[in-house]
Design an enzyme around this catalytic site. Structure first.
Site, PDB file in Angstrom:
ATOM      1  N   GLU A  12     -38.459  65.939 -27.609  1.00  0.00           N
ATOM      2  CA  GLU A  12     -37.582  65.005 -28.318  1.00  0.00           C
ATOM      3  C   GLU A  12     -36.694  65.689 -29.351  1.00  0.00           C
ATOM      4  OE1 GLU A  12     -40.308  60.966 -28.029  1.00  0.00           O
ATOM      5  OE2 GLU A  12     -40.616  62.313 -29.728  1.00  0.00           O
ATOM      6  N   GLY A  78     -40.959  52.920 -24.924  1.00  0.00           N
ATOM      7  CA  GLY A  78     -41.206  52.083 -23.762  1.00  0.00           C
ATOM      8  C   GLY A  78     -40.397  50.807 -23.864  1.00  0.00           C
ATOM      9  N   ILE A 152     -48.892  52.197 -24.526  1.00  0.00           N
ATOM     10  CA  ILE A 152     -49.108  50.915 -23.851  1.00  0.00           C
ATOM     11  C   ILE A 152     -48.896  51.068 -22.348  1.00  0.00           C
ATOM     12  CG2 ILE A 152     -48.429  48.494 -23.721  1.00  0.00           C
ATOM     13  CD1 ILE A 152     -49.745  49.335 -26.377  1.00  0.00           C
ATOM     14  N   MET A 173     -44.681  54.885 -30.983  1.00  0.00           N
ATOM     15  CA  MET A 173     -45.849  55.231 -31.782  1.00  0.00           C
ATOM     16  C   MET A 173     -45.556  55.769 -33.183  1.00  0.00           C
ATOM     17  SD  MET A 173     -48.223  56.916 -28.741  1.00  0.00           S
ATOM     18  CE  MET A 173     -49.638  57.149 -29.834  1.00  0.00           C
ATOM     19  N   GLU A 174     -44.290  55.824 -33.601  1.00  0.00           N
ATOM     20  CA  GLU A 174     -43.999  56.428 -34.901  1.00  0.00           C
ATOM     21  C   GLU A 174     -43.004  55.676 -35.784  1.00  0.00           C
ATOM     22  OE1 GLU A 174     -45.302  59.321 -31.982  1.00  0.00           O
ATOM     23  OE2 GLU A 174     -43.283  58.441 -32.032  1.00  0.00           O
ATOM     24  N   ASP A 197     -39.736  54.800 -20.186  1.00  0.00           N
ATOM     25  CA  ASP A 197     -40.602  54.038 -19.292  1.00  0.00           C
ATOM     26  C   ASP A 197     -40.515  52.569 -19.672  1.00  0.00           C
ATOM     27  OD1 ASP A 197     -43.237  53.326 -21.106  1.00  0.00           O
ATOM     28  OD2 ASP A 197     -42.380  55.264 -21.665  1.00  0.00           O
TER      29      ASP A 197
END
Length: 233
Positions: A12, A78, A152, A173-174, A197
């Site tokens: 990233e 996601g 997830i 997640m961040e 995704d």
């Protein structure tokens, strides 16, 4: 002007790191901070590591040591909005935790005690991101991004998020931890992430396959935003 940029994973941040001129590296507490110039603008690019604690730590180091005027969170996410495809962009106008629950004390779902229910991105940075998206001819959705310490890819986890946060456009997640720290420091932020995704039972497979695509999209957008801030657009 000083700009802080933060991403979790090597993939990233790698493309942006390679574009930084006169780069110097500071390593502290498991975080890597690359300082230099991107299109003539002073930047500090942080690779924080994955998850809320790592993101909060990396953001704190960034804000305390480099003192940027704004923070851009880049990376992958996601997709939850039905119109999103791999490589598309999500722009936060707000972020919330999806794995925090102190509702027993009267707080909203996702709201940490003694904190706002959501953390709002700076309107000027949201507008900057959307203008940059338009110039690049990308497809983007603006809205709520939710964060938690879980990848997830199960029906129950997805159903919980959709039921609790029906307006959410993406999950990762961040971002909310980054926004939380920016709020504490009173530094404006925006989250611009690309879809790797769709958050379903096969998401771990598509994430591995399409992370590079997402990283290319999000990095390209961040560069465009930096150039605009530098008056080059």
């Amino acid at each position: 002007m000083k700009i802080g940029i933060i991403g979790a994973m090597e993939q990233e941040v790698a493309l942006l790191r390679d574009r930084i001129d006169h780069s110097t590296l500071c390593q502290q507490a498991g975080c890597e901070i690359y300082m230099g110039q991107l299109h003539g603008v002073e930047v500090a690019l942080v690779k924080s590591g994955i998850g809320k604690v790592s993101a909060a730590l990396g953001t704190t180091l960034l804000l305390d040591h480099f003192k940027p005027e704004l923070v851009i969170n880049t990376g992958s996410a996601g997709g939850l909005a039905p119109s999103l495809k791999v490589g598309d962009i999500v722009v936060s106008h707000e972020v919330r935790y999806h794995d925090v629950d102190v509702t027993a004390f009267g707080y909203e779902p996702g709201q940490m005690a003694q904190c706002p229910a959501s953390f709002n991105a700076a309107p000027s940075l949201v507008a900057l991101a959307e203008e940059s998206v338009d110039r690049l001819g990308m497809h983007a959705v603006r809205g709520l991004v939710v964060s938690g310490d879980a990848f997830i890819n199960d029906a129950d986890g997805l159903a919980h998020i959709r039921q609790t946060f029906p307006q959410a456009i993406a999950v990762e997640m961040e971002a909310t931890a980054i926004a939380h720290v920016c709020h504490q420091f009173a530094v404006p932020f925006v989250v611009v992430r690309a879809i790797s995704d769709v958050a379903d039972q096969a998401s771990h497979l598509s994430f591995d396959e399409f992370l590079t695509v997402a990283a290319q999209s999000s990095s390209r957008l961040v560069e465009e935003m930096v150039q605009a801030l530098a008056g080059q657009r």
